[in-house]
Design a protein around this motif. Structure first.
Motif, PDB file in Angstrom:
ATOM      1  N   THR A   1      -7.053  -1.235  -8.711  1.00 45.79           N
ATOM      2  CA  THR A   1      -5.808  -0.584  -9.108  1.00 45.79           C
ATOM      3  C   THR A   1      -5.587  -0.728 -10.608  1.00 45.79           C
ATOM      4  O   THR A   1      -5.303   0.252 -11.299  1.00 45.79           O
ATOM      5  CB  THR A   1      -4.618  -1.202  -8.348  1.00 45.79           C
ATOM      6  OG1 THR A   1      -4.915  -1.176  -6.958  1.00 45.79           O
ATOM      7  CG2 THR A   1      -3.337  -0.444  -8.613  1.00 45.79           C
ATOM      8  N   ASN A   2      -5.742  -1.959 -11.122  1.00 48.57           N
ATOM      9  CA  ASN A   2      -5.569  -2.172 -12.552  1.00 48.57           C
ATOM     10  C   ASN A   2      -6.517  -1.310 -13.377  1.00 48.57           C
ATOM     11  O   ASN A   2      -6.136  -0.751 -14.399  1.00 48.57           O
ATOM     12  CB  ASN A   2      -5.789  -3.647 -12.903  1.00 48.57           C
ATOM     13  CG  ASN A   2      -4.536  -4.460 -12.665  1.00 48.57           C
ATOM     14  OD1 ASN A   2      -3.427  -3.948 -12.809  1.00 48.57           O
ATOM     15  ND2 ASN A   2      -4.696  -5.711 -12.291  1.00 48.57           N
TER      16      ASN A   2
ATOM     17  N   ARG B   1      -6.474  -5.206  -6.033  1.00 48.06           N
ATOM     18  CA  ARG B   1      -5.695  -5.310  -7.262  1.00 48.06           C
ATOM     19  C   ARG B   1      -6.522  -4.946  -8.493  1.00 48.06           C
ATOM     20  O   ARG B   1      -6.063  -4.201  -9.363  1.00 48.06           O
ATOM     21  CB  ARG B   1      -5.162  -6.738  -7.381  1.00 48.06           C
ATOM     22  CG  ARG B   1      -4.461  -7.059  -8.677  1.00 48.06           C
ATOM     23  CD  ARG B   1      -3.958  -8.474  -8.642  1.00 48.06           C
ATOM     24  NE  ARG B   1      -2.945  -8.614  -7.605  1.00 48.06           N
ATOM     25  CZ  ARG B   1      -1.672  -8.289  -7.814  1.00 48.06           C
ATOM     26  NH1 ARG B   1      -1.282  -7.830  -8.974  1.00 48.06           N
ATOM     27  NH2 ARG B   1      -0.799  -8.420  -6.863  1.00 48.06           N
TER      28      ARG B   1
ATOM     29  N   TYR C   1       0.823  -1.211   0.000  1.00 46.60           N
ATOM     30  CA  TYR C   1       0.000   0.000   0.000  1.00 46.60           C
ATOM     31  C   TYR C   1       0.857   1.262   0.000  1.00 46.60           C
ATOM     32  O   TYR C   1       0.494   2.266  -0.618  1.00 46.60           O
ATOM     33  CB  TYR C   1      -0.970  -0.017   1.184  1.00 46.60           C
ATOM     34  CG  TYR C   1      -2.016  -1.114   1.030  1.00 46.60           C
ATOM     35  CD1 TYR C   1      -2.815  -1.148  -0.121  1.00 46.60           C
ATOM     36  CD2 TYR C   1      -2.190  -2.100   1.980  1.00 46.60           C
ATOM     37  CE1 TYR C   1      -3.749  -2.153  -0.299  1.00 46.60           C
ATOM     38  CE2 TYR C   1      -3.123  -3.110   1.807  1.00 46.60           C
ATOM     39  CZ  TYR C   1      -3.905  -3.135   0.664  1.00 46.60           C
ATOM     40  OH  TYR C   1      -4.824  -4.129   0.487  1.00 46.60           O
TER      41      TYR C   1
ATOM     42  N   LEU D   1       3.708   1.537  -1.488  1.00 42.92           N
ATOM     43  CA  LEU D   1       4.182   1.704  -2.862  1.00 42.92           C
ATOM     44  C   LEU D   1       3.092   2.265  -3.760  1.00 42.92           C
ATOM     45  O   LEU D   1       3.345   3.054  -4.667  1.00 42.92           O
ATOM     46  CB  LEU D   1       4.660   0.360  -3.425  1.00 42.92           C
ATOM     47  CG  LEU D   1       6.001  -0.179  -2.939  1.00 42.92           C
ATOM     48  CD1 LEU D   1       6.196  -1.601  -3.398  1.00 42.92           C
ATOM     49  CD2 LEU D   1       7.131   0.706  -3.449  1.00 42.92           C
ATOM     50  N   LEU D   2       1.863   1.829  -3.502  1.00 43.41           N
ATOM     51  CA  LEU D   2       0.755   2.238  -4.369  1.00 43.41           C
ATOM     52  C   LEU D   2       0.300   3.665  -4.093  1.00 43.41           C
ATOM     53  O   LEU D   2      -0.091   4.389  -5.007  1.00 43.41           O
ATOM     54  CB  LEU D   2      -0.443   1.306  -4.149  1.00 43.41           C
ATOM     55  CG  LEU D   2      -0.345  -0.108  -4.679  1.00 43.41           C
ATOM     56  CD1 LEU D   2      -1.503  -0.934  -4.141  1.00 43.41           C
ATOM     57  CD2 LEU D   2      -0.375  -0.101  -6.203  1.00 43.41           C
TER      58      LEU D   2
ATOM     59  N   LEU E   1      -7.852   1.559 -12.460  1.00 46.09           N
ATOM     60  CA  LEU E   1      -7.445   2.961 -12.349  1.00 46.09           C
ATOM     61  C   LEU E   1      -6.227   3.252 -13.238  1.00 46.09           C
ATOM     62  O   LEU E   1      -6.043   4.370 -13.709  1.00 46.09           O
ATOM     63  CB  LEU E   1      -7.123   3.288 -10.881  1.00 46.09           C
ATOM     64  CG  LEU E   1      -7.124   4.761 -10.478  1.00 46.09           C
ATOM     65  CD1 LEU E   1      -8.414   5.441 -10.859  1.00 46.09           C
ATOM     66  CD2 LEU E   1      -6.873   4.895  -8.990  1.00 46.09           C
ATOM     67  N   ILE E   2      -5.401   2.234 -13.477  1.00 44.66           N
ATOM     68  CA  ILE E   2      -4.253   2.400 -14.373  1.00 44.66           C
ATOM     69  C   ILE E   2      -4.720   2.385 -15.828  1.00 44.66           C
ATOM     70  O   ILE E   2      -4.237   3.141 -16.668  1.00 44.66           O
ATOM     71  CB  ILE E   2      -3.233   1.250 -14.164  1.00 44.66           C
ATOM     72  CG1 ILE E   2      -2.746   1.189 -12.725  1.00 44.66           C
ATOM     73  CG2 ILE E   2      -2.044   1.381 -15.118  1.00 44.66           C
ATOM     74  CD1 ILE E   2      -1.974   2.377 -12.269  1.00 44.66           C
ATOM     75  N   PHE E   3      -5.694   1.509 -16.115  1.00 46.99           N
ATOM     76  CA  PHE E   3      -6.124   1.318 -17.503  1.00 46.99           C
ATOM     77  C   PHE E   3      -6.977   2.488 -18.020  1.00 46.99           C
ATOM     78  O   PHE E   3      -6.827   2.905 -19.167  1.00 46.99           O
ATOM     79  CB  PHE E   3      -6.909   0.002 -17.613  1.00 46.99           C
ATOM     80  CG  PHE E   3      -7.514  -0.233 -18.965  1.00 46.99           C
ATOM     81  CD1 PHE E   3      -6.701  -0.507 -20.067  1.00 46.99           C
ATOM     82  CD2 PHE E   3      -8.890  -0.161 -19.165  1.00 46.99           C
ATOM     83  CE1 PHE E   3      -7.243  -0.710 -21.318  1.00 46.99           C
ATOM     84  CE2 PHE E   3      -9.439  -0.363 -20.425  1.00 46.99           C
ATOM     85  CZ  PHE E   3      -8.619  -0.639 -21.492  1.00 46.99           C
TER      86      PHE E   3
ATOM     87  N   ILE F   1       4.199   1.640  -8.308  1.00 48.24           N
ATOM     88  CA  ILE F   1       2.950   0.889  -8.512  1.00 48.24           C
ATOM     89  C   ILE F   1       3.242  -0.452  -9.179  1.00 48.24           C
ATOM     90  O   ILE F   1       2.700  -1.492  -8.789  1.00 48.24           O
ATOM     91  CB  ILE F   1       1.956   1.707  -9.368  1.00 48.24           C
ATOM     92  CG1 ILE F   1       1.565   2.985  -8.637  1.00 48.24           C
ATOM     93  CG2 ILE F   1       0.722   0.875  -9.682  1.00 48.24           C
ATOM     94  CD1 ILE F   1       0.586   3.847  -9.397  1.00 48.24           C
TER      95      ILE F   1
ATOM     96  N   LEU G   1       2.257  -4.148  -7.842  1.00 45.49           N
ATOM     97  CA  LEU G   1       1.430  -5.087  -8.620  1.00 45.49           C
ATOM     98  C   LEU G   1       2.198  -6.368  -8.944  1.00 45.49           C
ATOM     99  O   LEU G   1       1.624  -7.446  -9.005  1.00 45.49           O
ATOM    100  CB  LEU G   1       0.972  -4.428  -9.925  1.00 45.49           C
ATOM    101  CG  LEU G   1      -0.117  -3.367  -9.827  1.00 45.49           C
ATOM    102  CD1 LEU G   1      -0.272  -2.648 -11.152  1.00 45.49           C
ATOM    103  CD2 LEU G   1      -1.435  -4.002  -9.422  1.00 45.49           C
TER     104      LEU G   1
ATOM    105  N   LYS H   1      -5.174  -6.606  -1.373  1.00 51.72           N
ATOM    106  CA  LYS H   1      -6.569  -6.433  -1.770  1.00 51.72           C
ATOM    107  C   LYS H   1      -6.695  -5.186  -2.632  1.00 51.72           C
ATOM    108  O   LYS H   1      -5.973  -4.223  -2.424  1.00 51.72           O
ATOM    109  CB  LYS H   1      -7.443  -6.282  -0.517  1.00 51.72           C
ATOM    110  CG  LYS H   1      -8.003  -7.606  -0.047  1.00 51.72           C
ATOM    111  CD  LYS H   1      -8.847  -7.400   1.201  1.00 51.72           C
ATOM    112  CE  LYS H   1      -8.850  -8.674   2.024  1.00 51.72           C
ATOM    113  NZ  LYS H   1      -9.100  -8.418   3.439  1.00 51.72           N
TER     114      LYS H   1
END
Lengths: 298, 262
Positions: B100-101, B97, A24, A26-27, B103-105, B85, B89, B95
């Motif tokens: 996150t993917n 994931r 978290y 890192l994110l 939001l990146i895409f 990030i 990944l 939790k």
């Protein structure tokens, strides 16, 4: 090359199962940036889209009145541009695929020692300003350019006819501008492909066409999907090519959004159009990924 | 003849495709030597005048300087944030994931005109206005996704056994990362940074929405296109092209030497 990996399923090697906290940490900074400067602006845009001009009618002043009819008005007034955006983008995507697939194939399997050199040629356009390259096309296709000269010499093009300011030149510009985005993911997926599979198919008496249809093409589908998305999405929102290579008859929805923002200062309409464009693209993308993503094409 | 043709069809096709890709670049380079003041459209004669005075047209080098400021800042920040990030990944189980993917895409699946318009709406609404800072902020935003995707692919292609071996040899988490993982991922990070810089340096649409009265190089070209682009713009375009080519070739030679050492 990595572009091809978008959306592919992943299995993660994770030695650090316990240190979720580190993950978290890192994110956090990057995701926070995306929340503040991607998600939050979209919410602002949504908020702007239902505003109406202020009662004093001052330019650039708008009040929130939750007028959702803005969306319908904006869409009805610009149907032609919407339709054109998606047709042009679709045409450019199909042509780019037709150019990029054989190109990527021959770089991946047929280029031998020239592989890296050819790859550099493919990404070379990234290194010169795309506006300069689009303007170069305007020169090449223009009335004083070589293409018109040759076509007139051959008698194909009648006197006085032009190639610029047509749908043809806009689609050519779109195809050209996004070609590397189509070629690289396809190349990446072909390059990863185990060539022994193709040989095995030949050993089992499949001819070239069958091998391509049953082995090569299905295995390169992730690249094709990524490439078509990376071409279609930016092409449908583009206004540079229509502006430089087309005429107002070729204007796309991007041109309308741009001029609503800057020339007419009509933020709510621009915002409503932006949202409609984004939602339409997302729906198309989801349908497309669902249909082509898994085993259906095999 | 026809057999030769069918056997070499893919070569001919590839050659034609490459010609299509390179033609406008040849044009851009050739017209940097055109003997003209402004309307750089038809060939007037050869000169190196534009090459001797690249900063002559008013504002062109200032715009170029702005592009470098934006490009370098955006590249550094986006590469750091995106790499972090990508490691999360690629090397952690956590939790969220999927979110996150997504939001990146999403920024990659949003047309630039929408990104530009939404950022301008936001900057106006919160009173930040326009200028170089909003442009840098936006560039970092759209570069992050491309960095994540590029670095993540590199991490995914690593052989986990190398890291396991380091652990077996009693390296702790940090040592394993610094001496094994990071050096192996480094080429991916370098590629991501180059991509980020290229995307930022060449961006026009988002920049034009948020820059206000300040110009970057693409904006200079856009405005100049209305009255005629001076050949100096082609000079700068050509120089960038040559620098990038040299960098790429140097990178390849460097990698080959490193591989030869092993």
């Amino acid at each position: 090359m990595a572009i091809a990996r978008v959306g592919s399923s992943e299995k993660v090697y994770s030695p650090n199962k316990r240190s979720k906290r580190n993950a978290y940490l890192l994110l956090a900074p990057g995701l926070l940036w995306l929340l503040l400067f991607f998600v939050f602006p979209l919410l602002n845009l949504a908020e702007t889209s239902t505003k109406t001009p202020s009662p004093t009618f001052e330019t650039g002043e708008f009040v929130q009145s939750f007028r959702f009819a803005n969306f319908i008005d904006a869409f009805l007034a610009n149907q032609a541009q919407f339709y054109r955006s998606f047709t042009y983008a679709l045409a450019a995507t199909i042509i780019a695929l037709a150019i990029a697939y054989p190109l990527a194939y021959s770089i991946a399997f047929r280029s031998g020692a020239w592989k890296n050199f050819l790859l550099i040629l493919v990404i070379a356009p990234f290194f010169t300003s795309f506006l300069l390259r689009t303007l170069a096309w305007k020169q090449i296709l223009g009335a004083e350019g070589p293409v018109v000269f040759i076509l007139k010499f051959l008698g194909i093009l009648p006197d006085g006819a032009t190639i610029t300011a047509t749908a043809f030149s806009v689609i050519l510009g779109l195809t050209y501008n996004f070609l590397p985005f189509m070629t690289l993911p396809i190349y990446a997926s072909l390059d990863r492909l185990d060539y022994r599979l193709i040989e095995a198919s030949g050993d089992l008496y499949a001819n070239g066409a069958t091998t391509f249809r049953k082995v090569t093409l299905p295995l390169s589908m992730p690249g094709v999907v990524a490439g078509t998305l990376l071409t279609f999405i930016p092409a449908s929102g583009d206004y540079i090519n229509a502006q430089l290579l087309g005429s107002p008859d070729n204007f796309m929805i991007g041109n309308v959004i741009n001029s609503r923002f800057f020339r007419v200062v009509d933020y709510p309409t621009a915002a409503a159009l932006s949202f409609t464009l984004m939602t339409t693209i997302l729906i198309l993308v989801i349908i497309y990924i669902r249909r082509s993503g898994t085993d259906e094409l095999v | 003849m026809s057999r030769w043709f069918s056997r070499n069809l893919i070569r001919i096709y590839t050659g034609a495709a490459l010609l299509f890709i390179l033609l406008p670049i040849f044009y851009t380079i050739a017209f940097s030597f055109n003997d003209t003041e402004k309307r750089n459209i038809s060939w007037q004669g050869f000169t190196i005048r534009a090459w001797l005075n690249p900063c002559e047209p008013i504002g062109i080098c200032e715009a170029l300087g702005n592009s470098f400021k934006v490009g370098i800042t955006a590249t550094v920040v986006a590469t750091i944030l995106g790499t972090m990030i990508a490691f999360a990944l690629g090397r952690y189980d956590f939790k969220g994931r999927g979110t996150t993917n997504l939001l990146i895409f999403l920024p990659m699946a949003t047309p630039e005109v929408v990104l530009g318009a939404s950022l301008l709406s936001m900057f106006i609404n919160v009173g930040l206005g326009t200028g170089l800072i909003p442009v840098i902020i936006s560039h970092i935003m759209f570069c992050i996704s491309f960095v994540v995707v590029t670095v993540k692919a590199r991490i995914a292609s690593l052989d986990p056994k190398l890291e396991e071996a380091a652990r077996d040899l009693y390296a702790n988490e940090w040592e394993t990362f610094r001496r094994i993982t990071l050096p192996l991922v480094a080429p991916g990070i370098a590629a991501a940074a180059l991509l980020a810089f290229a995307l930022s340096f060449d961006d026009f649409i988002i920049t034009n929405f948020n820059s206000g009265t300040v110009d970057t190089f693409p904006e200079y070209v856009w405005t100049a296109a209305l009255r005629g682009v001076p050949p100096q713009a082609n000079v700068i375009g050509t120089m960038m092209f040559i620098i990038a080519l040299v960098l790429v070739f140097a990178g390849q030679i460097f990698t080959k030497k490193r591989e030869a050492k092993k």
